[in-house]
Design a protein around this motif. Sequence first.
Motif, PDB file in Angstrom:
ATOM      1  N   ASP A   1      40.349  16.123 143.758  1.00  0.00           N
ATOM      2  CA  ASP A   1      40.149  15.233 144.905  1.00  0.00           C
ATOM      3  C   ASP A   1      40.990  13.963 144.824  1.00  0.00           C
ATOM      4  O   ASP A   1      40.907  13.112 145.704  1.00  0.00           O
ATOM      5  CB  ASP A   1      38.665  14.847 145.025  1.00  0.00           C
ATOM      6  N   GLY A   2      41.731  13.807 143.735  1.00  0.00           N
ATOM      7  CA  GLY A   2      42.650  12.679 143.627  1.00  0.00           C
ATOM      8  C   GLY A   2      42.062  11.390 143.105  1.00  0.00           C
ATOM      9  O   GLY A   2      42.639  10.320 143.287  1.00  0.00           O
ATOM     10  N   LEU A   3      40.910  11.465 142.424  1.00  0.00           N
ATOM     11  CA  LEU A   3      40.337  10.241 141.870  1.00  0.00           C
ATOM     12  C   LEU A   3      41.102   9.820 140.618  1.00  0.00           C
ATOM     13  O   LEU A   3      41.549  10.652 139.837  1.00  0.00           O
ATOM     14  CB  LEU A   3      38.859  10.456 141.516  1.00  0.00           C
ATOM     15  N   LYS A   4      41.261   8.521 140.442  1.00  0.00           N
ATOM     16  CA  LYS A   4      41.893   8.011 139.222  1.00  0.00           C
ATOM     17  C   LYS A   4      40.894   8.046 138.068  1.00  0.00           C
ATOM     18  O   LYS A   4      39.698   8.136 138.294  1.00  0.00           O
ATOM     19  CB  LYS A   4      42.364   6.581 139.448  1.00  0.00           C
ATOM     20  N   GLU A   5      41.416   7.912 136.848  1.00  0.00           N
ATOM     21  CA  GLU A   5      40.527   8.011 135.686  1.00  0.00           C
ATOM     22  C   GLU A   5      39.383   7.010 135.740  1.00  0.00           C
ATOM     23  O   GLU A   5      38.245   7.333 135.462  1.00  0.00           O
ATOM     24  CB  GLU A   5      41.317   7.814 134.381  1.00  0.00           C
ATOM     25  N   TRP A   6      39.693   5.748 136.095  1.00  0.00           N
ATOM     26  CA  TRP A   6      38.621   4.747 136.114  1.00  0.00           C
ATOM     27  C   TRP A   6      37.612   5.038 137.211  1.00  0.00           C
ATOM     28  O   TRP A   6      36.429   4.739 137.079  1.00  0.00           O
ATOM     29  CB  TRP A   6      39.186   3.333 136.210  1.00  0.00           C
ATOM     30  N   GLN A   7      38.087   5.669 138.296  1.00  0.00           N
ATOM     31  CA  GLN A   7      37.146   6.014 139.376  1.00  0.00           C
ATOM     32  C   GLN A   7      36.223   7.158 138.949  1.00  0.00           C
ATOM     33  O   GLN A   7      35.040   7.147 139.263  1.00  0.00           O
ATOM     34  CB  GLN A   7      37.917   6.436 140.633  1.00  0.00           C
ATOM     35  N   ILE A   8      36.806   8.113 138.205  1.00  0.00           N
ATOM     36  CA  ILE A   8      35.962   9.204 137.710  1.00  0.00           C
ATOM     37  C   ILE A   8      34.864   8.632 136.822  1.00  0.00           C
ATOM     38  O   ILE A   8      33.697   8.990 136.929  1.00  0.00           O
ATOM     39  CB  ILE A   8      36.803  10.227 136.901  1.00  0.00           C
ATOM     40  N   PHE A   9      35.273   7.709 135.955  1.00  0.00           N
ATOM     41  CA  PHE A   9      34.289   7.105 135.044  1.00  0.00           C
ATOM     42  C   PHE A   9      33.195   6.387 135.831  1.00  0.00           C
ATOM     43  O   PHE A   9      32.009   6.596 135.621  1.00  0.00           O
ATOM     44  CB  PHE A   9      34.991   6.131 134.090  1.00  0.00           C
ATOM     45  N   LEU A  10      33.635   5.536 136.759  1.00  0.00           N
ATOM     46  CA  LEU A  10      32.702   4.657 137.459  1.00  0.00           C
ATOM     47  C   LEU A  10      31.809   5.410 138.453  1.00  0.00           C
ATOM     48  O   LEU A  10      30.608   5.163 138.518  1.00  0.00           O
ATOM     49  CB  LEU A  10      33.490   3.564 138.178  1.00  0.00           C
ATOM     50  N   TYR A  11      32.402   6.340 139.215  1.00  0.00           N
ATOM     51  CA  TYR A  11      31.645   6.957 140.304  1.00  0.00           C
ATOM     52  C   TYR A  11      31.005   8.278 139.920  1.00  0.00           C
ATOM     53  O   TYR A  11      30.118   8.769 140.621  1.00  0.00           O
ATOM     54  CB  TYR A  11      32.531   7.142 141.540  1.00  0.00           C
ATOM     55  N   ILE A  12      31.491   8.912 138.830  1.00  0.00           N
ATOM     56  CA  ILE A  12      30.896  10.204 138.481  1.00  0.00           C
ATOM     57  C   ILE A  12      30.168  10.128 137.146  1.00  0.00           C
ATOM     58  O   ILE A  12      28.984  10.411 137.053  1.00  0.00           O
ATOM     59  CB  ILE A  12      31.980  11.300 138.478  1.00  0.00           C
TER      60      ILE A  12
END
Lengths: 299, 273
Positions: free
Chosen positions: B174-185
């Motif tokens: 889905d194109g999430l960045k690494e920090w977004q994966i950490f924070l949102y998932i």
Amino acid sequence: MALARRGGIGRYYDVNGWLFVAPALGLIALFMVYPIFWSLWMSFQSGRGMMMKFAGFGNIVRLWNDAVFIKALTNTMTYFVVQVPIMILLALILASLLNNPRLLGRAFFRTAIFLPCVTSLVAYSVLFKGMFAFDGIVNSTLQAIGIIASPIPWQTHPFWAKALVIIAITWRWTGYNMIFYLAALQNIDRSIYEVARIDGVPAWARFTHITIPLLKPVILFTTVISTIGTLQLFDEVYNLTEGKGGPSNATLTLSLYIYNLTFRFMPNFGYAATVSYVIVILVAILAFLQFFMARERDK
Amino acid sequence: MRTSPANIASAILTYGFVGLMAFLSVFPFIWMALGATNSSIDIIKGRLAPGEALATNIANFFTLVNVPLVFWNSAKVTIFATVLTLAVSSLAGYGFEIFRSRHRERLYRAMLLTLMIPFAALMIPLFIMVGKMGLINTHIAVVLPTIGSAFIVFYFRQSTKAFPSELRDAAKVDGLKEWQIFLYIYVPVMRSTYAAAFIIVFMTAWNNYLWPLIVLQSNETKTITLVISSLASAYYPDYGVVMVGTILATLPTLAVFFFMQRQFVQGMLGSVK
């Protein structure tokens, strides 16, 4: 960024890996690794306050002739040798009794015995100091039920002062250890106990021949945790004895002695650091023994 | 067979022993609660009944201690320590488990060795360091050395092994960045791990004693544990006041225990999973 471009996906991964772990590793390096080497260096220095000069093995020689240090070391080892086995055995017995599903009120008993773990070390030491006052609740109860004829000098007699520290720590930590054993017992198939029971194995033999051998890894783990904790004992003794470790150093621990050397007496950082390395070495030896025993078990 | 004398005797013995242990475990709490209602003399004499001094004890406690300030100090230290430790440690636990590399594995093992370092061997260098930074008598000095915790990093890494890699893969598609994966998932998925780790850090920070004792030297910065300790070590301690203080200091941890009992036990067990 340059790194990320040069090495492709693997490189990019690596940059992320470092970014995620860097804050924790940086803080641990700065506030644990750096100071532990610094205090090693300091232990070869001598002098008052910040005016230090190289002293070679002078501090180590001083340890041998320091009666207060020997006292603190003996006390600390006494707490460890007496308290840890009593507590572990008590916790094991309680855990195996509470593991019986037919025991009524199991959840209540478990919660009650675990409850001391929520208190702070300072709060419970203060409570115990009051409860074990000379004409306090403990002495008056023991006298009322006829166990003792005259009050026990819990805070003024060297033997009883040590006993009080041991009773206090046992109260605070038995439930904590019990929780570990209860969790481990849940992984043991209860039918082993049923079979043993039907075969007429008495309860005590079931405990020594089934429970203890199967729990050996957890027992080892909790023993090491308790050992490291006991070697660092400070809060309880400080608050039971107004920071003195009395009567006449009978309850003084190594940590309390280091604190006094650094912040109470004329500060001698070098010598205090040497005493602190005695704890480091004791912990290392005991951890090594644990590792060695774990290896032996796997053979 | 079931009701043979031997069985009855063993039942009495079991309930007697477990009951006695439960009573001894709970008794100091009862004594503390009753103590708060009695005068200092009655407490030391071991009076075991509710008294009439509760209002006086509370009033005395509030006169002797700047209660709002002390609790604010404790809360501040605890909140900062907890939030920062959880943030830094979960980042590292995730980082070590998801982006494995040979160098980092070595560092991880070295980091675990720091678990064996006794605090007594750190306090002198830390005190000098904090002094050089001009942080003596500040709450920053209390919190700063406690944030990097090998144990909590270890705890998060162990728990991250159960984090489903499909979630990460899907997020990457889905194109999430690494920090977004950490924070949102990662963070929402791992909330029970955060809860258990929260309890460990919260308890340690709220009850911390030796380090604050060293760095906090004025009454304006002292935390509740320091205040209780100094009240109780007075030449003639007023035990009624001490009891009120101990109750107030224990209430937050007691509340956490009763509202999060399952995670509490899980947090305590953390390391043997």
